[in-house]
Enzyme design. Structure first.
Site, PDB file in Angstrom:
ATOM      1  N   GLY A  46      45.421  16.290  78.648  1.00  0.00           N
ATOM      2  CA  GLY A  46      46.472  16.338  79.648  1.00  0.00           C
ATOM      3  C   GLY A  46      45.897  16.640  81.018  1.00  0.00           C
ATOM      4  O   GLY A  46      44.785  17.177  81.128  1.00  0.00           O
ATOM      5  N   GLN A  51      45.821  19.335  89.606  1.00  0.00           N
ATOM      6  CA  GLN A  51      44.429  19.343  89.132  1.00  0.00           C
ATOM      7  C   GLN A  51      43.591  18.244  89.780  1.00  0.00           C
ATOM      8  O   GLN A  51      42.356  18.288  89.708  1.00  0.00           O
ATOM      9  CB  GLN A  51      44.377  19.167  87.607  1.00  0.00           C
ATOM     10  N   CYS A  91      41.264  23.875  79.248  1.00  0.00           N
ATOM     11  CA  CYS A  91      41.801  23.217  80.450  1.00  0.00           C
ATOM     12  C   CYS A  91      40.652  22.574  81.221  1.00  0.00           C
ATOM     13  O   CYS A  91      39.596  23.186  81.373  1.00  0.00           O
ATOM     14  CB  CYS A  91      42.491  24.266  81.320  1.00  0.00           C
ATOM     15  N   LEU A  92      40.880  21.361  81.714  1.00  0.00           N
ATOM     16  CA  LEU A  92      39.828  20.670  82.471  1.00  0.00           C
ATOM     17  C   LEU A  92      39.491  21.401  83.772  1.00  0.00           C
ATOM     18  O   LEU A  92      38.411  21.209  84.320  1.00  0.00           O
ATOM     19  CB  LEU A  92      40.245  19.228  82.775  1.00  0.00           C
ATOM     20  N   HIS A 133      51.610  23.575  78.660  1.00  0.00           N
ATOM     21  CA  HIS A 133      50.404  23.816  79.458  1.00  0.00           C
ATOM     22  C   HIS A 133      50.452  23.019  80.770  1.00  0.00           C
ATOM     23  O   HIS A 133      50.207  23.562  81.850  1.00  0.00           O
ATOM     24  CB  HIS A 133      49.173  23.430  78.617  1.00  0.00           C
ATOM     25  N   GLU A 134      50.789  21.724  80.652  1.00  0.00           N
ATOM     26  CA  GLU A 134      50.795  20.872  81.852  1.00  0.00           C
ATOM     27  C   GLU A 134      51.910  21.266  82.811  1.00  0.00           C
ATOM     28  O   GLU A 134      51.722  21.260  84.022  1.00  0.00           O
ATOM     29  CB  GLU A 134      50.910  19.393  81.469  1.00  0.00           C
ATOM     30  N   HIS A 137      51.014  24.056  85.052  1.00  0.00           N
ATOM     31  CA  HIS A 137      50.212  23.659  86.219  1.00  0.00           C
ATOM     32  C   HIS A 137      51.106  23.320  87.410  1.00  0.00           C
ATOM     33  O   HIS A 137      50.752  23.585  88.559  1.00  0.00           O
ATOM     34  CB  HIS A 137      49.363  22.424  85.894  1.00  0.00           C
TER      35      HIS A 137
HETATM   36 NI    NI Z   1      45.056  22.525  82.235  1.00  0.00          NI
END
Ligand code: NI
Length: 170
Positions: A46, A51, A91-92, A133-134, A137
């Site tokens: 995701g 991000q 998480c990226l 999670h997304e 953000h």
């Molecule tokens: Ni993330």
């Protein structure tokens, strides 16, 4: 299409509330395509607008093994949630780390797709986790704020799972 630069923990944009998208312009479609390409390239499940440095309410998700079930959610909102699950998350924007987070087991989310159509999604298990999670953000929150216990280096977890396998073999 192009890869976008993934912003990392510590960058201010990841702490800000993203803005609603009022019109699905070609620019938004390009952004969605770039976000999917960037997510697949980084082997993530995701990615949210902030991000990649865009403070807009858009997320992309693909939890499939084959990496061929992309979901693009514009202005997503969780309208209902049920139960709870505790499991690993990464998480990226926080590369190389993982931690245990408790999330709802099921969520219902509404969103607009790239055609401007409104959808209602029923998600459970890992997909519900990814949606939560997304969406966090989009409100300026990272999973690390919700981690139970401590944050782990992925190399530590790799080692532990190898040791677990050794234990099972014995
Ligand atoms: Ni993330």
């Amino acid at each position: 299409m192009a890869l976008r630069n993934i912003r990392k923990q510590g960058e201010e944009i990841l702490t800000k509330r993203a803005k609603e998208i009022h019109e699905i312009t070609p620019r938004i479609r390009d952004l969605a395509a770039d976000m999917l390409e960037t997510m697949y390239d980084a082997e993530g499940v995701g990615l949210a607008g902030p991000q990649v440095g865009i403070l807009k309410r858009i997320v992309v998700i693909d939890i499939s093994e084959e990496r061929n079930e992309p979901i693009v959610m514009i202005n997503p909102v969780i309208t209902a949630s049920e139960g709870s699950q505790t499991g690993w998350e990464g998480c990226l924007s926080v590369p190389g780390k993982s931690g245990q987070v408790t999330r709802p087991e099921k969520v219902t989310a509404t969103y607009t797709d790239l055609e401007g159509d409104t959808y209602e999604m029923e998600a459970e298990g890992f997909l519900a986790r990814a949606v939560c999670h997304e969406l966090d953000h989009l409100d300026g929150h990272l999973y690390v704020e919700k981690v139970e216990g401590r944050l782990y280096d992925n190399s530590e977890l790799q080692k532990e799972s190898e040791e677990d396998e050794d234990a099972r073999e014995k």
